[in-house]
Design a protein around this motif. Sequence first.
Motif, PDB file in Angstrom:
ATOM      1  N   TYR A 186     -34.201 -82.822   4.199  1.00 44.81           N
ATOM      2  CA  TYR A 186     -32.908 -82.559   4.828  1.00 44.81           C
ATOM      3  C   TYR A 186     -32.143 -83.876   4.821  1.00 44.81           C
ATOM      4  O   TYR A 186     -32.500 -84.826   5.499  1.00 44.81           O
ATOM      5  CB  TYR A 186     -33.100 -82.055   6.254  1.00 44.81           C
TER       6      TYR A 186
ATOM      7  N   ARG B 257     -28.386 -85.932   4.899  1.00 44.94           N
ATOM      8  CA  ARG B 257     -27.002 -85.745   5.333  1.00 44.94           C
ATOM      9  C   ARG B 257     -26.028 -85.879   4.161  1.00 44.94           C
ATOM     10  O   ARG B 257     -26.261 -86.628   3.203  1.00 44.94           O
ATOM     11  CB  ARG B 257     -26.633 -86.706   6.465  1.00 44.94           C
ATOM     12  N   ALA B 258     -24.950 -85.154   4.271  1.00 51.03           N
ATOM     13  CA  ALA B 258     -24.006 -85.065   3.164  1.00 51.03           C
ATOM     14  C   ALA B 258     -23.302 -86.380   2.878  1.00 51.03           C
ATOM     15  O   ALA B 258     -22.781 -86.587   1.786  1.00 51.03           O
ATOM     16  CB  ALA B 258     -22.970 -83.980   3.466  1.00 51.03           C
ATOM     17  N   GLU B 259     -23.307 -87.291   3.867  1.00 48.02           N
ATOM     18  CA  GLU B 259     -22.625 -88.567   3.667  1.00 48.02           C
ATOM     19  C   GLU B 259     -23.392 -89.494   2.720  1.00 48.02           C
ATOM     20  O   GLU B 259     -22.932 -90.589   2.425  1.00 48.02           O
ATOM     21  CB  GLU B 259     -22.414 -89.275   5.014  1.00 48.02           C
TER      22      GLU B 259
ATOM     23  N   LYS C 260     -32.165 -79.769   1.162  1.00 47.59           N
ATOM     24  CA  LYS C 260     -31.126 -79.108   1.956  1.00 47.59           C
ATOM     25  C   LYS C 260     -30.154 -80.190   2.403  1.00 47.59           C
ATOM     26  O   LYS C 260     -30.565 -81.225   2.916  1.00 47.59           O
ATOM     27  CB  LYS C 260     -31.749 -78.431   3.185  1.00 47.59           C
ATOM     28  N   LYS C 261     -28.893 -79.897   2.181  1.00 49.29           N
ATOM     29  CA  LYS C 261     -27.895 -80.894   2.555  1.00 49.29           C
ATOM     30  C   LYS C 261     -27.387 -80.633   3.963  1.00 49.29           C
ATOM     31  O   LYS C 261     -27.169 -79.493   4.347  1.00 49.29           O
ATOM     32  CB  LYS C 261     -26.710 -80.834   1.592  1.00 49.29           C
ATOM     33  N   GLY C 262     -27.172 -81.698   4.690  1.00 48.17           N
ATOM     34  CA  GLY C 262     -26.544 -81.576   5.999  1.00 48.17           C
ATOM     35  C   GLY C 262     -25.059 -81.347   5.829  1.00 48.17           C
ATOM     36  O   GLY C 262     -24.529 -81.373   4.717  1.00 48.17           O
ATOM     37  N   ALA C 263     -24.394 -81.096   6.938  1.00 47.04           N
ATOM     38  CA  ALA C 263     -22.966 -80.838   6.829  1.00 47.04           C
ATOM     39  C   ALA C 263     -22.177 -81.572   7.903  1.00 47.04           C
ATOM     40  O   ALA C 263     -21.141 -81.124   8.351  1.00 47.04           O
ATOM     41  CB  ALA C 263     -22.713 -79.336   6.901  1.00 47.04           C
ATOM     42  N   GLY C 264     -22.721 -82.716   8.299  1.00 47.81           N
ATOM     43  CA  GLY C 264     -21.965 -83.542   9.227  1.00 47.81           C
ATOM     44  C   GLY C 264     -22.136 -83.156  10.668  1.00 47.81           C
ATOM     45  O   GLY C 264     -21.173 -82.745  11.317  1.00 47.81           O
ATOM     46  N   ALA C 265     -23.357 -83.218  11.165  1.00 44.91           N
ATOM     47  CA  ALA C 265     -23.581 -82.995  12.585  1.00 44.91           C
ATOM     48  C   ALA C 265     -24.727 -83.893  13.017  1.00 44.91           C
ATOM     49  O   ALA C 265     -25.836 -83.761  12.532  1.00 44.91           O
ATOM     50  CB  ALA C 265     -23.900 -81.541  12.870  1.00 44.91           C
TER      51      ALA C 265
ATOM     52  N   CYS D 287     -28.167 -82.647  14.342  1.00 46.02           N
ATOM     53  CA  CYS D 287     -29.154 -82.101  13.412  1.00 46.02           C
ATOM     54  C   CYS D 287     -30.293 -83.074  13.126  1.00 46.02           C
ATOM     55  O   CYS D 287     -31.260 -82.719  12.469  1.00 46.02           O
ATOM     56  CB  CYS D 287     -28.490 -81.686  12.107  1.00 46.02           C
TER      57      CYS D 287
ATOM     58  N   SER E 102     -30.567 -75.694  11.291  1.00 41.29           N
ATOM     59  CA  SER E 102     -29.615 -75.961  10.223  1.00 41.29           C
ATOM     60  C   SER E 102     -30.187 -75.550   8.864  1.00 41.29           C
ATOM     61  O   SER E 102     -29.481 -74.974   8.039  1.00 41.29           O
ATOM     62  CB  SER E 102     -29.249 -77.441  10.233  1.00 41.29           C
TER      63      SER E 102
ATOM     64  N   GLY F  69     -26.358 -75.798  14.065  1.00 36.22           N
ATOM     65  CA  GLY F  69     -27.427 -76.761  14.333  1.00 36.22           C
ATOM     66  C   GLY F  69     -27.581 -77.070  15.799  1.00 36.22           C
ATOM     67  O   GLY F  69     -27.244 -78.159  16.251  1.00 36.22           O
TER      68      GLY F  69
ATOM     69  N   LEU G 175     -25.189 -71.609   5.648  1.00 34.91           N
ATOM     70  CA  LEU G 175     -24.765 -72.994   5.480  1.00 34.91           C
ATOM     71  C   LEU G 175     -24.555 -73.322   4.005  1.00 34.91           C
ATOM     72  O   LEU G 175     -23.557 -73.918   3.606  1.00 34.91           O
ATOM     73  CB  LEU G 175     -25.826 -73.918   6.084  1.00 34.91           C
ATOM     74  N   GLU G 176     -25.506 -72.877   3.186  1.00 27.65           N
ATOM     75  CA  GLU G 176     -25.413 -73.180   1.750  1.00 27.65           C
ATOM     76  C   GLU G 176     -24.265 -72.436   1.094  1.00 27.65           C
ATOM     77  O   GLU G 176     -23.608 -72.959   0.192  1.00 27.65           O
ATOM     78  CB  GLU G 176     -26.740 -72.866   1.063  1.00 27.65           C
TER      79      GLU G 176
ATOM     80  N   GLN H 231     -21.294 -74.397   1.853  1.00 31.19           N
ATOM     81  CA  GLN H 231     -21.277 -75.641   1.076  1.00 31.19           C
ATOM     82  C   GLN H 231     -20.832 -75.376  -0.354  1.00 31.19           C
ATOM     83  O   GLN H 231     -20.070 -76.141  -0.942  1.00 31.19           O
ATOM     84  CB  GLN H 231     -22.662 -76.307   1.092  1.00 31.19           C
TER      85      GLN H 231
ATOM     86  N   PHE I 228     -19.094 -75.175  13.391  1.00 26.89           N
ATOM     87  CA  PHE I 228     -20.029 -76.128  14.001  1.00 26.89           C
ATOM     88  C   PHE I 228     -20.080 -77.451  13.242  1.00 26.89           C
ATOM     89  O   PHE I 228     -20.125 -78.516  13.826  1.00 26.89           O
ATOM     90  CB  PHE I 228     -21.430 -75.510  14.059  1.00 26.89           C
ATOM     91  N   TYR I 229     -20.061 -77.368  11.934  1.00 27.39           N
ATOM     92  CA  TYR I 229     -20.263 -78.575  11.125  1.00 27.39           C
ATOM     93  C   TYR I 229     -18.928 -79.216  10.750  1.00 27.39           C
ATOM     94  O   TYR I 229     -18.018 -78.538  10.267  1.00 27.39           O
ATOM     95  CB  TYR I 229     -21.051 -78.238   9.855  1.00 27.39           C
ATOM     96  N   SER I 230     -18.870 -80.512  10.958  1.00 31.65           N
ATOM     97  CA  SER I 230     -17.583 -81.189  10.769  1.00 31.65           C
ATOM     98  C   SER I 230     -17.200 -81.319   9.297  1.00 31.65           C
ATOM     99  O   SER I 230     -16.066 -81.624   8.971  1.00 31.65           O
ATOM    100  CB  SER I 230     -17.632 -82.578  11.403  1.00 31.65           C
ATOM    101  N   GLN I 231     -18.146 -81.067   8.406  1.00 33.19           N
ATOM    102  CA  GLN I 231     -17.861 -81.224   6.982  1.00 33.19           C
ATOM    103  C   GLN I 231     -16.892 -80.151   6.462  1.00 33.19           C
ATOM    104  O   GLN I 231     -16.155 -80.378   5.517  1.00 33.19           O
ATOM    105  CB  GLN I 231     -19.184 -81.121   6.223  1.00 33.19           C
ATOM    106  N   PHE I 232     -16.930 -78.974   7.093  1.00 36.57           N
ATOM    107  CA  PHE I 232     -16.147 -77.854   6.566  1.00 36.57           C
ATOM    108  C   PHE I 232     -14.714 -77.873   7.066  1.00 36.57           C
ATOM    109  O   PHE I 232     -14.433 -78.268   8.185  1.00 36.57           O
ATOM    110  CB  PHE I 232     -16.801 -76.529   6.964  1.00 36.57           C
TER     111      PHE I 232
ATOM    112  N   ARG J 112     -12.824 -91.066   3.726  1.00 39.79           N
ATOM    113  CA  ARG J 112     -13.693 -91.018   4.899  1.00 39.79           C
ATOM    114  C   ARG J 112     -13.769 -92.414   5.475  1.00 39.79           C
ATOM    115  O   ARG J 112     -14.289 -93.329   4.849  1.00 39.79           O
ATOM    116  CB  ARG J 112     -15.080 -90.534   4.513  1.00 39.79           C
TER     117      ARG J 112
ATOM    118  N   LEU K 193     -21.479 -94.189   7.580  1.00 41.76           N
ATOM    119  CA  LEU K 193     -21.683 -93.977   6.149  1.00 41.76           C
ATOM    120  C   LEU K 193     -22.940 -94.682   5.673  1.00 41.76           C
ATOM    121  O   LEU K 193     -23.217 -94.756   4.493  1.00 41.76           O
ATOM    122  CB  LEU K 193     -20.474 -94.486   5.364  1.00 41.76           C
TER     123      LEU K 193
END
Lengths: 885, 136
Positions: A236, A238-240, A277-282, A285, A294, A300, B7-8, B11, B45-49, B60, B104
């Motif tokens: 898992y 993170r997307a960053e 599995k990629k995270g999505a910024g939380a 998680c 997640s 999450g 989630l996927e 994404q 929930f997820y800040s990426q979306f 960013r 980052l």
Amino acid sequence: MKFRKIEDFKDYCEKVRKRKRKDIRIKVCITGCRAKGAIDLFNEFKKREDKEIEVIPTGCHKFCSGAPVVKVELFTKDYIYQNVCIDDIDEIIKNSKKDKPVERILLKDKKFFESQVIKVLKNCGEINPVNIDDYIYYGGFSSFLNVIENFTPDKVIEELRKSKLRGRGGAGFPTYKKWEIVKNQISDEKFVICNGDEGDPGAFMDRTLLEGVPFQIIEGMLICGFTIGSNKGFFYIRAEYPIAILHISQAIRECYKYGLLGKNILGTGFDFDIEIKKGAGAFVCGEETALIASIEGKRGMPRPRPPFPAEKGLFGKPTCINNVETFANIPIIINEGGENFCKTGTEKSGGTKIFSLAGKVKNTGLVEIPLGTPLWKIIYEIGGGPIDGRKIKGVQTGGPSGGCIPVEYFNTLTDYETLAELGSIMGSGGMIVIDDKVCAVELARYFLDFVQKESCGKCVPCRIGTKRMLEILERITKGKGEIEDIEKLEKLGNYIKEVSLCGLGQTAPNPVLTTLKYFKDEYLEHIILNYCKAGQCKEIVYSPCTNACPAGIDIPEYISAIEKGDFIKAYEIICNDLPFPSICGRACYSPCENMCRRKDIDQAVGIRVLKKFVCDYAWKKGMSLKDFTILKPEINKRVAVIGGGICGLTCAYFLSKEGIRVDIYEKENELGGTVKKYIPEFRLPKKIVEKEIKDILNERINIFLKKTLFENLKLEQLEKEYDAIFISIGAMPLFYNEKNNIYDGLEFLKKVKEGKKINIGENVGVIGGGNVAIDCARVAKRLGAENVYIIYRRTEEYMPAHKTEIEEAKKEKIKFLYLLSPEKTEFLDGKIILILKRMGLADGIDKDGRRKIIEKDEKIEMKLDTLIYAIGQKTKKKNGTCRWN
Amino acid sequence: MKNRSNLEILQEIQEKKNYIPLDYLDKICKKYKISKSKIFGVLTFYSQFTIYPRGKYLIRICEGTACHVKGSRKIREMLENEYGLENGKTTPDMKFTLQIVACLGSCFMAPCMMVNNDYYGNLDVEKAKKIINSLK
């Protein structure tokens, strides 16, 4: 080529390890250094590859503040270069072929690596992260082969138990225990999860491992899968971290190609698949139950434990979830054996820990040290100490869940328990150093703001409690705090800690509670004085320089007046806040310049010199303070000022402006105090002091000389006579025992200034490291002494004297002797024999962040004509009250 | 899109379209019989979306601890004042989208930012300006 038998793969490994490599290997970091143009650099190097030279893209070389970093391996020695740019390439290649380094760009601070014990990161920066053969060449997969051939799952767990490895994600749960629990669960399916959701702001070791040594982590996961009986693993990430995701996916692909992942691995019957599995910024998680949610594709949000994931985890099945660094440790433990592994570390936890060192230190980057290394060693030795001119205030460990540890506690050993005792946590290993330019309240506000935003909102204490705490902190940083707020924060913080559902809430108040504990004075300054020492809280700080100025002069305003050429206006602005501009222009130690923002870029604006210029200009034009002194109508009040030094005079001046009559009582037979008596003529001419004093005085100020408190001046009498009394009598010399050419520093300066005759002789010793010591030395030189020595018991970096003063003294050929402390003096033929003890640097630091010193056996004798003690002043205390009661 | 978690799915849509168009999401939900409320729960929930179209360049800016103590706020303020960027918003010309992120993982070169997938470190206001201008 897929290997279907262990033997085939082993043969292949042998073959790879015997491969001859080229003589010169240039290793360019293409991960962390990428932000500084490392890709272009690598491509340029690559173009120059020939039969001698091999260019390898690698992971991090650890010394990130020198990015881009390049390591060159030659016939005899390896060299690390920092801040390499494309123009350096030809020289590096030319010199390397001659087996020589390029001195100019060599790693400067060698201490950075000296105290480190590099085990987990050994391959990072050595190998091409996505080249499986490279990993094999450096011994990769030997642990996995060993396990799968010779170990039972129980034996793996036994080795882990012996190794004393504890989870590197933060909580420090013994790894063997977790694996044992999962192994003992009966289930048709079990999972291995590698937690690469490094959300802690300030931590980057997981990123480095994922990017730099992906195979090592996969090997750890393979061993885990074998041990607990699982066939499926997940990363898992993170997307960053796009590079991490890329490298891991490439590494997984390579493993499938070689038959190290998939069905029936190397013909052993062991199946293991890994998926990313990629995270999505939380941030939340990173908490294991939230991470599992997640991966399942849900929001999450954490859930209460028990049941722990080891029993009921992903999709309700037993799941072994470990941090990236924990997995990276596994192959090393198998290779070394648990018993050897735990020789590094403390009694309760074995091995090394990687910290990411960042913030306000000279060297930033990754630091791998044995657990139990004291904090000061990491920050001052490896980190190289504070950035020039700053003072380190503390360190934040464990990110937003951790606490801020002040410099007084830097002798603490870094371990899970000891950090917890201080109210912080080890966390995943982020270390952010803060200095005097960082406000503790603002830092606490920042962290709370972060957790507030990242709180998932499931439980009330975390969702609403942190919000309320944040509101209070915001109020304080805006200068609108109340004294009750401190108690409220403490109470609320402790509630949230006790009753929150998951780790995020339970640790969220830590930064606030620790800063409250260790930096309470800063909170009080914000609340009571509306003052932010660090100059960071925007709402109450006008500008950093004005904020730092004890007189609060409007510095930006007068500098912009100078810029417009209106020097008289500038003089007026200065005079509004400071009645002694000319003295300050010469003798102030300029805290404004120390706080100047420009200093972070190159050099501070020369504020003091500008002030001096403006004053000289105004005087030349016949202006003086008097031209800007407007006396308000008199009111019927009287104030006594005791002490006619700069402080007393300033007080008298401002009071008289407000319409108050002031009487100044001075012990000596003239006004001016320290500034007039002690500061040497070459730094501050007497006539300037006299002129400025004259300008201050007006008809409302009466002066009474030769009046000493408690002698011919009675406090009781004054109390009856005046509406208020202002006491500004300064400090008294600590040492005063003048005989046979041994002087106290201040008395020496005074005598010289009064024009008294001093037989200085040829050799003069000055003991002390402050500004007075430097003044004495420079005066002694001017009196004709041949050799002047400044003797200081620490090293130059700890001298309290102003840096420019030290430089000036050096230019005047004054000699500095460090790490020497006086033991006794004797007299022989009219000379002073000074016996000095040699001091050495000891382990540990004192509460001011200075290295501790110890006496050594060595003694040194000096023959001197004059000896001056300049070792500071203090007000003498009697029974806890000062001499003046 | 079968066998993919919510989630996927999100994404994937975001990767393809650069944002998540709600009408498109509707279609997906209908096609694969996914509960709309559930997927919307994950989405928010997820800040990426984001459900708003994003600009060509996703900036960013890191406000992690190390960046914070090294003055990332000044860079953010510059982006806000000089380029009219706002957290989570896109400029009208569809060029820039600003996202403030927690870390980052480049703390050693704080303050830092990312433009799409490229990292930029050791920033100050001037350097950041130069980078943004070079994107135009």
